[in-house]
Design an enzyme around this catalytic site. Structure first.
Site, PDB file in Angstrom:
ATOM      1  N   THR A   1      13.947  -6.057  36.346  1.00 17.83           N
ATOM      2  CA  THR A   1      14.276  -6.647  37.836  1.00 17.83           C
ATOM      3  C   THR A   1      13.475  -7.255  38.650  1.00 17.83           C
ATOM      4  OG1 THR A   1      13.842  -5.074  39.366  1.00 17.83           O
ATOM      5  CG2 THR A   1      13.092  -4.093  37.898  1.00 17.83           C
TER       6      THR A   1
ATOM      7  N   ASP B   1       8.947  -3.219  40.478  1.00 16.94           N
ATOM      8  CA  ASP B   1       8.473  -2.087  41.358  1.00 16.94           C
ATOM      9  C   ASP B   1       8.045  -0.724  40.088  1.00 16.94           C
ATOM     10  OD1 ASP B   1      11.121  -1.661  40.040  1.00 16.94           O
ATOM     11  OD2 ASP B   1      10.963  -0.694  41.943  1.00 16.94           O
TER      12      ASP B   1
ATOM     13  N   ARG C   1      25.557   1.307  35.788  1.00 22.22           N
ATOM     14  CA  ARG C   1      25.066   2.363  36.063  1.00 22.22           C
ATOM     15  C   ARG C   1      25.739   3.304  35.673  1.00 22.22           C
ATOM     16  NH1 ARG C   1      20.583  -0.097  39.609  1.00 22.22           N
ATOM     17  NH2 ARG C   1      21.156  -1.434  41.352  1.00 22.22           N
TER      18      ARG C   1
ATOM     19  N   ARG D   1      14.234  -2.184  46.830  1.00 18.01           N
ATOM     20  CA  ARG D   1      14.163  -0.957  46.566  1.00 18.01           C
ATOM     21  C   ARG D   1      12.884  -0.554  48.201  1.00 18.01           C
ATOM     22  NH1 ARG D   1      18.079   1.691  44.013  1.00 18.01           N
ATOM     23  NH2 ARG D   1      18.687  -0.470  42.546  1.00 18.01           N
TER      24      ARG D   1
ATOM     25  N   GLY E   1      20.397  -2.917  38.015  1.00 20.51           N
ATOM     26  CA  GLY E   1      20.585  -4.217  38.849  1.00 20.51           C
ATOM     27  C   GLY E   1      19.993  -5.765  38.017  1.00 20.51           C
TER      28      GLY E   1
ATOM     29  N   ASP F   1      12.710  -6.178  41.954  1.00 21.82           N
ATOM     30  CA  ASP F   1      11.844  -5.463  42.389  1.00 21.82           C
ATOM     31  C   ASP F   1       9.854  -5.436  41.786  1.00 21.82           C
ATOM     32  OD1 ASP F   1      13.932  -5.079  43.700  1.00 21.82           O
ATOM     33  OD2 ASP F   1      13.571  -3.193  43.138  1.00 21.82           O
TER      34      ASP F   1
ATOM     35  N   ASP G   1      14.098   1.383  35.898  1.00 19.39           N
ATOM     36  CA  ASP G   1      12.690   3.041  35.845  1.00 19.39           C
ATOM     37  C   ASP G   1      14.207   3.342  35.715  1.00 19.39           C
ATOM     38  OD1 ASP G   1      13.995   2.086  38.461  1.00 19.39           O
ATOM     39  OD2 ASP G   1      12.270   3.438  39.373  1.00 19.39           O
TER      40      ASP G   1
END
Ligand code: F6P
Length: 327
Positions: free
Chosen positions: A129, A133, A75, A175, A14, A131, A106
């Site tokens: 990203t 994360d 992706r 996510r 993303g 996120d 990741d």
């Protein structure tokens, strides 16, 4: 190890605001150290196909302020196969690229690590990203921009919510984690924040909404992380609340991909620049299979494996702050 003469850079997964600024930093640091640099289009897909472009310091002018990624992102399913990775290695060799900087999340780092180990190929990752994360950095590229974009939108939703005395469920990205939801929830003064790390349960949500009404609030904003497990989805939550608290007029707003766009914040531009410099200088010093990250306001290296497997923990203090703010 032979001296590195040409470095490839790609963005994958993303997209996030700040990726262009990171590419710019990578390219200019290469120029500074008199190393060649190649942009790889469409992430690992372009790496397999040999879709490369030579970049110099001037090729990346005027992009520090642009959202998205001019190298495009994808992706890649093929890169998950050994055959695909072999092709990618061959394409890099054909173009005399002898090291890589991969910018992504990741999934990107998992692919990078496998590739690096398989072909003994030097790779450094930059976390990009919205996120946040990824373990090994307090901030991923794009996270700060996304928070500011979302808070801005929730402020606008509040205007209409309060004009109509309505309750809004606002679903935000992230996510499987609730960093975005928790931070924008506190920043926008949400009445409740639903995140996957804390399962509040439907009863607690209803209690909180009842209390909120009793305390004199006429409109409410509930921020829901997309990964939250309290209801099947945000529309189901709406139905449940309308059924049990008919006094509430409820609306849902799923913010979607607008959260990933827009000009990067100053914080993300500076972070991207710092990470890009560190990524190239680490490769030139012989480091490989690491991610650059921001820890205690210093750019530091974390092994890619740790970055993927470690958990970026939710901020418990912020959960408490949010609880206090919603009394
Ligand atoms: O990882 C970034 C992210 O925007 C997540 O927040 C979201 O779940 C996902 O990507 C959406 O992916 P796609 O753009 O492929 O729909």
């Amino acid at each position: 190890m032979d001296k590195i003469k040409k470095i490839g850079v790609l963005t994958s997964g993303g997209d996030s605001p700040g990726m262009n600024a990171a590419i710019r930093a990578v390219v200019r640091t290469c120029a500074y150290h008199e190393v060649e640099c190649a942009g790889i289009y469409r992430g690992f897909e372009g790496m397999i196909e040999g879709d490369f472009v030579n970049l110099n310091a001037r090729s990346v002018k005027g992009i520090i302020n642009k959202g998205g990624t001019f190298l495009k992102s994808a992706r890649s399913k093929e890169f998950m196969t050994k055959q695909g990775r072999k092709k990618a290695f061959q394409s890099l060799k054909n173009a005399n690229i002898d090291a890589l900087v991969t910018i992504g999340g990741d999934g990107t780092f998992t692919g990078s690590m496998i590739f690096s180990n398989e072909f003994n190929f030097p790779v450094i990752g930059i976390p990009g990203t919205i996120d946040n994360d990824i373990f090994g950095t307090s901030h991923t590229l794009g996270y700060d921009t996304a928070l500011n974009t979302i808070v801005d939108v929730i402020d606008k939703i509040r205007d209409t919510a309060s004009s109509h005395n309505r309750l809004f469920f606002v679903e935000v990205m992230g996510r499987d984690v609730g960093h975005i939801a928790l931070n924008v929830g506190v920043g926008a003064g949400a009445e409740e924040i639903l995140i996957p790390e804390e399962n509040l349960g439907l009863d607690r949500l209803l209690d909180s909404l009842i209390r909120s009404k009793e305390s004199g609030k006429s409109s409410s904003i509930v921020v829901v992380a997309e990964g939250d497990k309290i209801g099947k989805n945000v529309f189901e939550l709406k139905d449940y609340v309308e059924e049990h608290l008919p006094e509430y007029e409820v609306r849902v707003s799923v913010l979607g991909h607008m959260q990933r766009g827009g000009a990067p914040s100053c914080f993300d531009r500076v972070l991207a620049s710092r990470m890009g410099v560190k990524a190239i200088e680490s490769l030139l010093e012989g480091d490989s299979n690491f991610m650059v990250g921001l820890l205690n306001d210093k750019i530091q290296l974390t092994p890619l494996e740790k970055a993927i497997k470690g958990q970026s923990k939710i901020n418990k203090e912020l959960i408490r702050v949010s609880d206090i703010m919603t009394t």
